[in-house]
Design an enzyme around this catalytic site. Structure first.
Site, PDB file in Angstrom:
ATOM      1  N   ARG A   1     -10.927 -31.261  -8.487  1.00 48.42           N
ATOM      2  CA  ARG A   1     -10.173 -30.187  -9.155  1.00 48.42           C
ATOM      3  C   ARG A   1      -8.731 -30.259  -8.652  1.00 48.42           C
ATOM      4  O   ARG A   1      -8.505 -30.577  -7.480  1.00 48.42           O
ATOM      5  CB  ARG A   1     -10.752 -28.788  -8.838  1.00 48.42           C
ATOM      6  CG  ARG A   1     -12.126 -28.543  -9.440  1.00 48.42           C
ATOM      7  CD  ARG A   1     -12.602 -27.117  -9.162  1.00 48.42           C
ATOM      8  NE  ARG A   1     -12.008 -26.133 -10.060  1.00 48.42           N
ATOM      9  CZ  ARG A   1     -12.155 -24.817  -9.910  1.00 48.42           C
ATOM     10  NH1 ARG A   1     -12.846 -24.318  -8.881  1.00 48.42           N
ATOM     11  NH2 ARG A   1     -11.613 -23.973 -10.765  1.00 48.42           N
TER      12      ARG A   1
ATOM     13  N   ALA B   1     -10.968 -21.490  -3.082  1.00 53.02           N
ATOM     14  CA  ALA B   1     -10.144 -22.528  -2.437  1.00 53.02           C
ATOM     15  C   ALA B   1     -10.619 -22.904  -1.022  1.00 53.02           C
ATOM     16  O   ALA B   1     -10.853 -24.090  -0.741  1.00 53.02           O
ATOM     17  CB  ALA B   1      -8.679 -22.094  -2.451  1.00 53.02           C
TER      18      ALA B   1
ATOM     19  N   ASN C   1      -3.346 -18.440  -8.680  1.00 55.85           N
ATOM     20  CA  ASN C   1      -4.682 -17.864  -8.476  1.00 55.85           C
ATOM     21  C   ASN C   1      -5.361 -17.799  -9.840  1.00 55.85           C
ATOM     22  O   ASN C   1      -4.770 -18.168 -10.869  1.00 55.85           O
ATOM     23  CB  ASN C   1      -4.590 -16.487  -7.804  1.00 55.85           C
ATOM     24  CG  ASN C   1      -5.955 -15.983  -7.340  1.00 55.85           C
ATOM     25  OD1 ASN C   1      -6.699 -16.715  -6.676  1.00 55.85           O
ATOM     26  ND2 ASN C   1      -6.312 -14.759  -7.696  1.00 55.85           N
TER      27      ASN C   1
ATOM     28  N   GLN D   1     -16.393 -14.724 -12.317  1.00 54.93           N
ATOM     29  CA  GLN D   1     -16.542 -14.684 -10.851  1.00 54.93           C
ATOM     30  C   GLN D   1     -16.512 -13.247 -10.335  1.00 54.93           C
ATOM     31  O   GLN D   1     -17.117 -12.937  -9.311  1.00 54.93           O
ATOM     32  CB  GLN D   1     -15.431 -15.503 -10.181  1.00 54.93           C
ATOM     33  CG  GLN D   1     -15.533 -17.005 -10.377  1.00 54.93           C
ATOM     34  CD  GLN D   1     -14.738 -17.478 -11.564  1.00 54.93           C
ATOM     35  OE1 GLN D   1     -14.527 -16.739 -12.520  1.00 54.93           O
ATOM     36  NE2 GLN D   1     -14.274 -18.718 -11.527  1.00 54.93           N
TER      37      GLN D   1
ATOM     38  N   ARG E   1     -17.121 -23.141  -5.073  1.00 54.48           N
ATOM     39  CA  ARG E   1     -15.814 -22.742  -5.607  1.00 54.48           C
ATOM     40  C   ARG E   1     -15.115 -21.786  -4.637  1.00 54.48           C
ATOM     41  O   ARG E   1     -15.701 -21.357  -3.647  1.00 54.48           O
ATOM     42  CB  ARG E   1     -15.979 -22.095  -6.996  1.00 54.48           C
ATOM     43  CG  ARG E   1     -17.060 -21.030  -6.945  1.00 54.48           C
ATOM     44  CD  ARG E   1     -16.815 -19.802  -7.701  1.00 54.48           C
ATOM     45  NE  ARG E   1     -15.569 -19.146  -7.402  1.00 54.48           N
ATOM     46  CZ  ARG E   1     -15.384 -18.312  -6.385  1.00 54.48           C
ATOM     47  NH1 ARG E   1     -16.333 -18.051  -5.510  1.00 54.48           N
ATOM     48  NH2 ARG E   1     -14.215 -17.724  -6.222  1.00 54.48           N
TER      49      ARG E   1
ATOM     50  N   ASP F   1      -4.979 -19.909  -4.610  1.00 55.92           N
ATOM     51  CA  ASP F   1      -5.402 -21.321  -4.574  1.00 55.92           C
ATOM     52  C   ASP F   1      -4.309 -22.251  -4.089  1.00 55.92           C
ATOM     53  O   ASP F   1      -4.586 -23.350  -3.605  1.00 55.92           O
ATOM     54  CB  ASP F   1      -5.874 -21.749  -5.958  1.00 55.92           C
ATOM     55  CG  ASP F   1      -7.226 -21.125  -6.262  1.00 55.92           C
ATOM     56  OD1 ASP F   1      -7.249 -19.948  -6.651  1.00 55.92           O
ATOM     57  OD2 ASP F   1      -8.242 -21.804  -6.042  1.00 55.92           O
TER      58      ASP F   1
HETATM   59  O1  MRU Z   1     -12.141 -21.268 -10.185  1.00 56.78           O
HETATM   60  P1  MRU Z   1     -12.472 -20.642  -8.863  1.00 56.78           P
HETATM   61  O2  MRU Z   1     -13.640 -19.715  -8.932  1.00 56.78           O
HETATM   62  O3  MRU Z   1     -12.600 -21.670  -7.757  1.00 56.78           O
HETATM   63  O4  MRU Z   1     -11.192 -19.756  -8.526  1.00 56.78           O
HETATM   64  C1  MRU Z   1     -11.156 -19.068  -7.308  1.00 56.78           C
HETATM   65  C2  MRU Z   1      -9.993 -18.175  -7.160  1.00 56.78           C
HETATM   66  O5  MRU Z   1      -9.127 -18.105  -7.993  1.00 56.78           O
HETATM   67  C3  MRU Z   1      -9.900 -17.403  -5.871  1.00 56.78           C
HETATM   68  O6  MRU Z   1      -9.217 -16.207  -6.063  1.00 56.78           O
HETATM   69  C4  MRU Z   1      -9.134 -18.245  -4.846  1.00 56.78           C
HETATM   70  O7  MRU Z   1      -9.698 -19.523  -4.726  1.00 56.78           O
HETATM   71  C5  MRU Z   1      -9.083 -17.594  -3.518  1.00 56.78           C
HETATM   72  S1  MRU Z   1     -10.639 -17.646  -2.685  1.00 56.78           S
HETATM   73  C6  MRU Z   1     -10.400 -16.981  -1.146  1.00 56.78           C
END
Ligand code: MRU
Length: 344
Positions: free
Chosen positions: A94, A53, A252, A201, A51, A242
Site C-alpha cells: 500500500r 498505519a 488520513n 472501519q 490495517r 497515515d
Molecule cells: O485504510 P486503513 O484502515 O488502513 O486506514 C487507517 C487510517 O486511516 C487510520 O486513521 C490511520 O492509519 C491511523 S491508525 C493509528
C-alpha cells in the site's frame, strides 16, 4: 487492556509465522490469519486484513523476519538477494501509510549491520529488531494517550473518524488512546463514531473497541457530523494519521479533511494523533503524499447483500485525503502536544 484479546499482530508461539487478527471479519467474527511469507504479508496488508498505519508497520517488520525464516537455509548471497526482493514485495503493498516503508527500511538496515554473520544469525537479529519496533509502538501509544488525555476533560464529547485504536496499533492506539486510557481511570466520555465509508472501519472496528471498553458510544454515518456539530456540545474531533508532511499537512482516511473543515466552521478543536514514525520529512507538504486509489466495488458491493449501484458505473475511491495543517488545532505525538506552525 481487557477489551481486545491480544495485539492485532504478533508472532506465533513457535516464532515461525505472524498471527494476525483478520480485521475484515470484525465485528461478527474473531478470526486469525497465519502469515508465513512475504506474499501472504503483502496480501493481508493490501486487503486490509491488517490495517492502520502503525499496525501495518509492525506487520511489515515481522514480515521481513518471516521471509528471512523462509530463506534461512540458502547460501548467504542468495539469502540476502531473496530477502531484498521479499522486502520490496511487502513495501509495495500500500502506498500512503509511511510506517510501511519506514519499517521495511529499518529491517533492511538491520540486515546490513549483521551482513558479516550467517543467515541464521541475521534472521535472529531481524526477529529482535521487529520485536523492538513492536515494543516501541506499545510505548509510543501509551505516551500519546497520556499526552492526549491532557486535552480531554471529564465529560468530553468527541467525534472520531476511521479506526485509530488498538486494532490499528498496539494496545491503546493513537486517536482513541486518550478515550481508552481515560476510561480505564474511571473518566466518562461520549464518543460519536463516523461509520467511515466505504470500508466501515468506524462502524466495524472503532465502535467495537469503544463499546467493549465501556465508553458511551454513538455510531453515525459520515454525512451526519455537520448536523451534530450544529447542535453544539461537541468538544473535539480526534483522528489518527497515515503520513504527516514536514509542514503538518496530514494524510488520513478519506473523509478526515471534510470533518476538519466542519470543525473549523463550528469552532471545534481538531486533534491529530501521530507517532513519530508517521512523520515523513521527505514530503514538504501534503501535495507530495501519494494517495491510494482502490477498486469501485468497495463502494458498490462489498458491505451490501445486493449491489447498490448500477452495474458498470464509474466510481471514485481514494482511500485517504489530505487535511491541510491550517485546519489542525494540535498534533499530539509521544513527545508532547504541538501547536501550529508545525515544522518537522
Ligand atoms: O485504510 P486503513 O484502515 O488502513 O486506514 C487507517 C487510517 O486511516 C487510520 O486513521 C490511520 O492509519 C491511523 S491508525 C493509528
Amino acid at each position: 487492556m481487557q477489551y481486545l484479546p491480544n495485539d492485532p499482530v504478533r508472532l506465533t508461539d513457535d516464532k515461525t509465522a505472524i498471527l494476525a487478527i483478520d480485521q475484515r471479519a470484525l465485528p461478527s467474527e474473531t478470526k486469525y490469519l497465519e502469515l508465513r511469507n512475504a506474499a501472504a504479508v503483502a496480501e493481508a496488508i493490501r486487503t486490509l486484513a491488517v490495517r492502520g498505519a502503525p499496525c501495518i508497520g509492525i506487520c511489515a517488520a515481522y514480515g521481513v523476519y518471516v521471509a528471512a525464516c523462509a530463506h534461512m537455509q540458502e547460501e548467504k548471497n542468495t539469502f540476502s538477494a531473496h530477502l531484498d526482493a521479499d522486502a520490496a514485495v511487502i513495501a509495495s503493498a500500500r502506498p500512503t501509510a509511511v510506517n510501511l516503508s519506514w519499517a521495511v527500511n529499518r529491517m533492511l538496515q538491520c540486515k546490513g549491520r549483521h551482513l558479516a554473520e550467517s543467515p541464521a544469525e541475521i534472521t535472529e537479529a531481524l526477529r529482535t529488531e521487529a520485536e523492538t519496533i513492536h515494543a516501541e509502538d506499545i510505548d509510543m501509544c501509551r505516551r500519546i494517550a497520556e499526552n492526549g488525555l491532557r486535552l480531554l476533560p471529564e465529560g468530553s464529547r468527541v467525534i472520531t473518524h476511521c479506526n485509530a485504536g488498538a486494532l490499528a496499533t498496539s494496545r491503546y492506539g493513537t486517536g482513541l488512546g486518550p478515550l481508552l486510557l481515560g476510561a480505564e481511570r474511571g473518566m466518562t466520555f461520549h464518543a460519536f463514531v463516523d461509520e467511515t465509508r466505504p470500508l466501515l472501519q468506524g462502524a466495524r472496528l472503532t465502535a467495537y473497541e469503544l463499546h467493549r471498553a465501556g465508553i458511551d458510544t454513538t455510531l453515525m454515518c459520515d454525512n451526519m457530523a455537520s448536523y451534530l456539530m450544529a447542535q453544539g456540545g461537541i468538544t473535539a474531533c480526534m483522528v489518527g494519521c497515515d503520513r504527516v508532511a514536514a509542514n503538518g499537512d496530514t494524510a488520513n482516511k478519506i473523509g478526515t479533511s471534510g470533518l476538519a473543515v466542519l470543525a473549523q466552521h463550528y469552532g471545534v478543536p481538531f486533534y491529530v494523533f501521530c507517532p513519530s514514525p508517521t512523520i515523513d520529512r521527505s514530503c514538504k507538504t501534503g501535495a507530495d503524499i501519494r494517495i491510494e486509489q482502490r477498486e469501485g466495488d468497495e463502494i458498490t458491493h462489498l458491505h451490501f447483500a445486493k449491489p447498490v449501484a448500477p452495474a458498470g458505473i464509474r466510481c471514485l475511491n481514494p482511500a485517504f485525503d489530505i487535511t491541510p495543517a491550517s485546519l489542525i488545532t494540535a498534533i499530539i505525538t509521544e513527545t508532547g502536544i504541538l501547536y501550529p506552525p508545525f515544522a518537522f
